[in-house]
Design a protein around this motif. Structure first.
Motif, PDB file in Angstrom:
ATOM      1  N   GLU A   1      -6.992  -5.896   6.924  1.00 28.13           N
ATOM      2  CA  GLU A   1      -6.573  -4.967   7.978  1.00 28.13           C
ATOM      3  C   GLU A   1      -5.110  -4.555   7.793  1.00 28.13           C
ATOM      4  OE1 GLU A   1      -6.273  -4.741  12.873  1.00 28.13           O
ATOM      5  OE2 GLU A   1      -7.089  -6.523  11.894  1.00 28.13           O
ATOM      6  N   PHE A   2      -4.248  -5.540   7.555  1.00 30.18           N
ATOM      7  CA  PHE A   2      -2.832  -5.273   7.303  1.00 30.18           C
ATOM      8  C   PHE A   2      -2.700  -4.360   6.077  1.00 30.18           C
ATOM      9  CE2 PHE A   2       1.428  -7.645   6.169  1.00 30.18           C
ATOM     10  CZ  PHE A   2       2.080  -6.426   6.082  1.00 30.18           C
ATOM     11  N   TYR A   3      -3.415  -4.683   5.030  1.00 33.33           N
ATOM     12  CA  TYR A   3      -3.275  -3.922   3.786  1.00 33.33           C
ATOM     13  C   TYR A   3      -3.768  -2.478   3.949  1.00 33.33           C
ATOM     14  CZ  TYR A   3      -3.069  -2.889  -1.174  1.00 33.33           C
ATOM     15  OH  TYR A   3      -2.754  -2.331  -2.403  1.00 33.33           O
ATOM     16  N   LYS A   4      -4.787  -2.295   4.757  1.00 33.88           N
ATOM     17  CA  LYS A   4      -5.306  -0.951   5.002  1.00 33.88           C
ATOM     18  C   LYS A   4      -4.256  -0.097   5.717  1.00 33.88           C
ATOM     19  CE  LYS A   4      -9.311   1.413   7.039  1.00 33.88           C
ATOM     20  NZ  LYS A   4     -10.583   1.237   7.800  1.00 33.88           N
ATOM     21  N   LEU A   5      -3.609  -0.665   6.743  1.00 35.44           N
ATOM     22  CA  LEU A   5      -2.548   0.052   7.465  1.00 35.44           C
ATOM     23  C   LEU A   5      -1.377   0.375   6.540  1.00 35.44           C
ATOM     24  CD1 LEU A   5      -2.481  -2.033  10.780  1.00 35.44           C
ATOM     25  CD2 LEU A   5      -3.288   0.328  10.517  1.00 35.44           C
ATOM     26  N   PHE A   6      -0.990  -0.611   5.741  1.00 36.40           N
ATOM     27  CA  PHE A   6       0.112  -0.430   4.800  1.00 36.40           C
ATOM     28  C   PHE A   6      -0.216   0.674   3.792  1.00 36.40           C
ATOM     29  CE2 PHE A   6       1.134  -1.502   0.365  1.00 36.40           C
ATOM     30  CZ  PHE A   6       2.482  -1.167   0.363  1.00 36.40           C
ATOM     31  N   SER A   7      -1.404   0.635   3.232  1.00 43.23           N
ATOM     32  CA  SER A   7      -1.792   1.602   2.190  1.00 43.23           C
ATOM     33  C   SER A   7      -1.767   3.026   2.730  1.00 43.23           C
ATOM     34  CB  SER A   7      -3.181   1.270   1.649  1.00 43.23           C
ATOM     35  OG  SER A   7      -3.182  -0.002   1.032  1.00 43.23           O
ATOM     36  N   LYS A   8      -2.200   3.190   3.983  1.00 44.47           N
ATOM     37  CA  LYS A   8      -2.180   4.518   4.594  1.00 44.47           C
ATOM     38  C   LYS A   8      -0.748   5.034   4.716  1.00 44.47           C
ATOM     39  CE  LYS A   8      -3.674   7.070   8.708  1.00 44.47           C
ATOM     40  NZ  LYS A   8      -4.341   6.993  10.040  1.00 44.47           N
ATOM     41  N   GLU A   9       0.167   4.175   5.218  1.00 41.62           N
ATOM     42  CA  GLU A   9       1.562   4.590   5.360  1.00 41.62           C
ATOM     43  C   GLU A   9       2.193   4.843   3.996  1.00 41.62           C
ATOM     44  OE1 GLU A   9       4.170   3.116   8.489  1.00 41.62           O
ATOM     45  OE2 GLU A   9       5.510   2.370   6.908  1.00 41.62           O
ATOM     46  N   LYS A  10       1.879   4.015   3.039  1.00 39.91           N
ATOM     47  CA  LYS A  10       2.414   4.180   1.684  1.00 39.91           C
ATOM     48  C   LYS A  10       2.038   5.539   1.111  1.00 39.91           C
ATOM     49  CE  LYS A  10       1.963   2.180  -2.955  1.00 39.91           C
ATOM     50  NZ  LYS A  10       1.278   1.130  -3.757  1.00 39.91           N
ATOM     51  N   GLU A  11       0.782   5.936   1.303  1.00 41.34           N
ATOM     52  CA  GLU A  11       0.308   7.221   0.785  1.00 41.34           C
ATOM     53  C   GLU A  11       1.042   8.387   1.442  1.00 41.34           C
ATOM     54  OE1 GLU A  11      -3.895   9.747   0.389  1.00 41.34           O
ATOM     55  OE2 GLU A  11      -3.879   7.733   1.279  1.00 41.34           O
ATOM     56  N   ILE A  12       1.223   8.294   2.765  1.00 44.07           N
ATOM     57  CA  ILE A  12       1.907   9.369   3.490  1.00 44.07           C
ATOM     58  C   ILE A  12       3.364   9.477   3.048  1.00 44.07           C
ATOM     59  CG2 ILE A  12       2.673  10.155   5.760  1.00 44.07           C
ATOM     60  CD1 ILE A  12       0.185   8.749   6.929  1.00 44.07           C
ATOM     61  N   VAL A  13       4.034   8.334   2.917  1.00 40.86           N
ATOM     62  CA  VAL A  13       5.440   8.328   2.493  1.00 40.86           C
ATOM     63  C   VAL A  13       5.569   8.890   1.089  1.00 40.86           C
ATOM     64  CG1 VAL A  13       7.385   6.838   1.882  1.00 40.86           C
ATOM     65  CG2 VAL A  13       6.152   6.451   4.012  1.00 40.86           C
ATOM     66  N   ASN A  14       4.705   8.467   0.190  1.00 39.47           N
ATOM     67  CA  ASN A  14       4.769   8.969  -1.186  1.00 39.47           C
ATOM     68  C   ASN A  14       4.529  10.476  -1.247  1.00 39.47           C
ATOM     69  OD1 ASN A  14       5.390   6.510  -2.323  1.00 39.47           O
ATOM     70  ND2 ASN A  14       3.269   5.971  -2.776  1.00 39.47           N
ATOM     71  N   ASP A  15       3.615  10.979  -0.402  1.00 43.98           N
ATOM     72  CA  ASP A  15       3.372  12.427  -0.352  1.00 43.98           C
ATOM     73  C   ASP A  15       4.619  13.161   0.134  1.00 43.98           C
ATOM     74  OD1 ASP A  15       0.815  12.097  -1.246  1.00 43.98           O
ATOM     75  OD2 ASP A  15      -0.145  12.300   0.735  1.00 43.98           O
ATOM     76  N   ALA A  16       5.288  12.589   1.146  1.00 44.45           N
ATOM     77  CA  ALA A  16       6.500  13.216   1.675  1.00 44.45           C
ATOM     78  C   ALA A  16       7.619  13.206   0.633  1.00 44.45           C
ATOM     79  CB  ALA A  16       6.950  12.495   2.941  1.00 44.45           C
TER      80      ALA A  16
END
Length: 595
Positions: A456-471
Motif C-alpha cells: 500500500e505504501f509503495y503504491k502511493l509512493f509510486s504514484k507520486e514518483k510518477e507525477i513528480v518525474n512527469d513535472a
C-alpha cells in the motif's frame, strides 16, 4: 525459544530500528534489553528532528523505519526550522511526549511478527572462528544466533557525575552494563570514553511563563511519514535566557563541576556542551538561550534545553533561579553528566559489522555518536545488514551521495571520532541533492526491494514518483513560456496552483521537490558532474609518503588535516571536513602527477 537469527542488545532508538528492520525482513529476531517497559525512552531532550537530524529521520521513514510512525502518534508541537533559507537546509523538528513515545514503542514492537522481546542483561557474546554464535545473560541464560547487534547507548560501563559525587549507572536510576566492555576489549576492539549530559528537570507550576517568549508552532501538512498529516499543537514551548548573574554563579563554582574537578575523563559533545562548559569556553558572552520544553502532554515536568550540567544540586538551584521566569523554580530531578565507553568506529565496515568478528554489528552511541536520530539511522542499517547476512545476501550500503545516513556511516568508519558525532547538513558535500523532500525518491525503491515497506505504501509512493518525474520532465523540456516554469518563479506558486498546472493532485512534499529541482537545477547539474568525477577517481590510491605540505592552492588547514589523516584513496580524502570540490580536484591532479 532459545535460538534466533538476529539478536539485538539494547532497547533504545538504535535497537528499536535494528530489531524492527530485521524482523520485517522475515528473520527470527530477539530484542534483549534491561527493562522492556523502558524501550524507546528519551533520557535527554524530548524532541526529534531539526536541521541535519531531521534529514536522517526522513530517510529512516523512506526505509520503512519505526521512529517516524511513533513521532506522528506522540508529537506535542511541530516546527519547520530554517524556512527563510533554501529547502536543502530546512529541518522538521517535533517536540515529543516522551512518555507516550515510550509506551507506543513497546506496544508497537510487541505485535511485530518474527520479533521477541526479552528482559535481561547481556554479559557477553559467544563466537567461534571469529564468527558470532550466541549471547550469554547475567543470569546464565544462553541464546544462540547468527548475528548480534550491540546498541548499548550510554550504558556501556556508564558512570553518572553530579559535582563530586559519582556512581555506576547507565542513566538515571538504571544500572550500567559492565561485562560487555570487558568482552569487547577481550575480542580485540579498542574502546575509549565519551561524555554527555542532561539538565535538571523543573516543576512546571513553579515557572512564570509570562516572562518568557512563546515559541510558535507551524501549521504543516505532513511530518516524517509519507502520508499527509495536518498538525495540531498540544503544548507550548518557550524561550528564556541565562544572564550575567547566572554566569557569575557558575564561574564561582566551576571547580565543583565534574567537568572541571578531574572526575571526568571522557570527551563531551562540542556542539551541545554543558552550561559550565559554555561559560568556561565563552567567558565574554553575556547570555545563552534556554529552550523551555514540556516532557509530556499532561506531565508537570519541564526540560530546560541548553543548560545541561554536572554541578552539585545546590549550585544548580542557585543558577537556575537567576534565569528570567525561573525565579521560583523547583528542581524535580538534578542534572547530571554521564560518562560511558564507546568503540572506535573505524573498526567497522560500512555495513556496521565489526572487521574482526563476523556477525557482530554495532549501532548508536557505542559508535561514538550522539542523538536519537543518528542512533536510529545506524540501527536500521545494522538491522538490514544483519538480516541480509543471515540470508547470505549482498550487503546494504548507503553512499554519501544518496543519503545523510550514508554520510554519517562513511564519516564514522573512515575518519573515526574524537568527540561525540552529531549530524549537520554541512557534513554532506552533496546537500543540494540530499533534501528532506526527496528522501522517499532517493531510498524507497531500495526499501521495497528489501521487503521493508508494504504494498500500500509503495503504491502511493509510486504514484507520486510518477507525477513528480512527469513535472520535472516538463521543466526540462519547457521553454521560458512554460506555464509551470512561470508559476514556479511567481508569488502565486502553491501546492494547489502547481497541482492545477501539472494536472494531478500533489502533496506539499512533491511541490517542494519540484520547486527545489527548479531552484537548484544549475547547481545540481554541476554537483552531479562532480559526483561522477569523484566516483571515477575515488579508488585512486594516494601513496603513504605523499607530501601535502606546501602544495600550491591547498590551504594550510587542509595540508595539516591530510598529513594527520593520511587518506589511502581520493574517496577518503574527499570526506575530510573542509575538503572542497576544488581541493579534491587539485589533489587528484597532484596524485596523478606523482604516479
Amino acid at each position: 525459544m532459545q535460538d534466533f537469527d538476529v539478536i539485538v542488545v539494547g532497547g533504545g532508538h538504535a535497537g528499536i530500528e535494528a530489531a524492527y528492520a530485521s524482523a520485517r525482513m522475515g528473520v527470527q529476531t530477539a530484542l534483549i534489553t534491561l527493562d522492556i517497559n523502558k524501550i524507546g525512552l528519551m533520557p535527554c531532550n524530548p524532541a526529534i528532528g531539526g536541521v541535519g537530524k531531521g534529514h536522517i529521520v526522513f530517510e529512516v521513514s523512506a526505509l520503512g523505519g519505526l521512529m517516524p510512525k511513533l513521532c506522528t502518534k506522540t508529537y506535542l508541537q511541530a516546527r519547520m526550522l530554517n524556512t527563510r533559507k533554501g529547502p536543502a537546509v530546512q529541518g522538521l523538528r517535533l517536540q515529543i511526549d516522551k512518555f507516550a513515545y515510550n509506551k507506543q514503542a513497546k506496544e508497537y514492537l510487541s505485535h511485530v511478527e518474527n520479533l521477541t522481546l526479552i528482559g535481561g542483561k547481556v554479559e557477553r557474546a559467544l563466537y567461534e572462528n571469529n564468527t558470532i554464535t550466541g549471547v550469554v545473560l547475567e543470569n546464565g541464560d544462553t541464546y544462540t544466533t547468527k548475528s548480534v547487534i550491540f546498541t548499548t547507548g550510554t550504558f556501556l560501563n556508564g558512570r553518572i557525575h553530579i559535582g563530586q559525587d559519582n556512581y555506576s549507572a547507565g542513566r538515571r536510576d538504571e544500572e550500567a552494563v559492565v561485562g560487555l566492555s570487558a568482552f569487547l576489549r577481550s575480542a580485540g576492539l579498542q574502546l575509549a570514553r565519551l561524555k554527555t549530559g542532561t539538565p535538571p528537570r523543573l516543576l512546571q507550576s513553579s515557572l512564570d511563563f509570562s516572562k518568557m517568549q512563546r515559541q510558535e508552532a507551524d501549521n504543516l501538512r505532513y511530518l516524517f511519514e509519507f502520508t499527509p498529516h495536518s498538525t495540531t499543537s498540544k503544548r507550548d514551548c518557550f524561550i528564556t535566557h541565562t544572564n550575567e548573574r547566572t554566569h557569575e554563579v557558575i564561574k564561582q563554582n566551576l571547580h565543583k563541576s565534574a567537568m572541571y574537578n578531574g572526575n571526568i575523563r571522557g570527551i563531551g559533545p562540542r556542539y551541545c556542551p554543558s552550561i559550565e562548559d559554555k561559560i568556561g569556553r565563552f567567558p565574554n558572552k553575556s547570555s545563552h538561550h534556554v529552550f523551555v520544553e514540556p516532557e509530556g502532554e499532561s506531565a508537570d515536568e519541564i526540560y530546560p534545553n541548553g543548560i545541561s550540567t554536572s554541578l552539585p544540586l545546590d549550585v544548580q538551584k542557585q543558577y537556575i533561579q537567576t534565569i528570567v521566569g525561573f525565579e521560583n523554580a523547583v528542581i524535580t530531578k538534578a542534572g547530571y553528566a554521564v560518562e560511558y565507553d564507546f568503540v572506535f568506529p573505524n573498526q567497522l565496515k560500512h555495513t556496521l559489522e565489526t572487521k574482526i568478528i563476523d556477525g557482530l554489528f554495532l549501532a548508536g552511541q557505542i559508535n561514538g555518536t550522539t542523538g536519537y536520530e543518528e542512533a536510529a539511522g545506524q540501527g536500521i542499517v545494522a538491522g538490514i545488514n544483519a538480516a541480509l547476512s543471515v540470508k547470505k545476501q549482498e550487503p546494504f550500503i548507503l553512499s554519501r551521495t544518496e543519503s545523510y545516513i550514508g554520510v554519517m556511516i562513511d564519516d564514522l568508519v573512515t575518519m573515526g571520532v574524537d568527540e561525540p558525532y552529531r549530524m549537520f547538513t554541512s557534513r554532506a558535500e552533496r546537500r543540494l541533492l540530499l533534501r528532506q523532500d526527496n528522501a522517499f525518491l532517493r531510498l524507497t525503491d531500495r526499501a521495497y526491494a528489501l521487503g521493508l515497506i508494504d504494498q500500500e505504501f509503495y503504491k502511493l509512493f509510486s504514484k507520486e514518483k510518477e507525477i513528480v518525474n512527469d513535472a520535472l520532465s516538463m521543466l526540462q523540456q519547457g521553454k521560458n513560456n512554460s506555464d509551470l516554469l512561470k508559476l514556479l518563479g511567481s508569488d502565486e506558486c502553491s501546492t494547489d496552483t502547481v497541482s492545477d498546472v501539472v494536472g494531478n493532485k500533489l502533496s506539499d512534499r512533491a511541490v517542494q521537490t519540484i520547486k527545489a529541482q527548479h531552484l537548484y537545477s544549475p547547481y545540481l547539474a554541476r554537483e552531479e558532474q562532480e559526483v561522477k568525477r569523484i566516483e571515477h577517481y575515488k579508488k585512486l590510491k594516494i601513496p603513504q609518503q605523499f607530501v601535502y605540505v606546501d602544495m600550491p592552492g591547498l590551504s594550510k588547514e587542509l595540508q595539516q588535516k591530510l598529513t594527520r589523516v593520511k587518506p589511502a584513496t581520493i574517496a577518503q580524502a574527499s570526506i575530510i571536513p573542509g575538503m572542497t570540490p576544488a581541493a579534491v580536484s587539485l589533489l587528484i591532479i597532484n596524485v596523478r602527477k606523482s604516479g
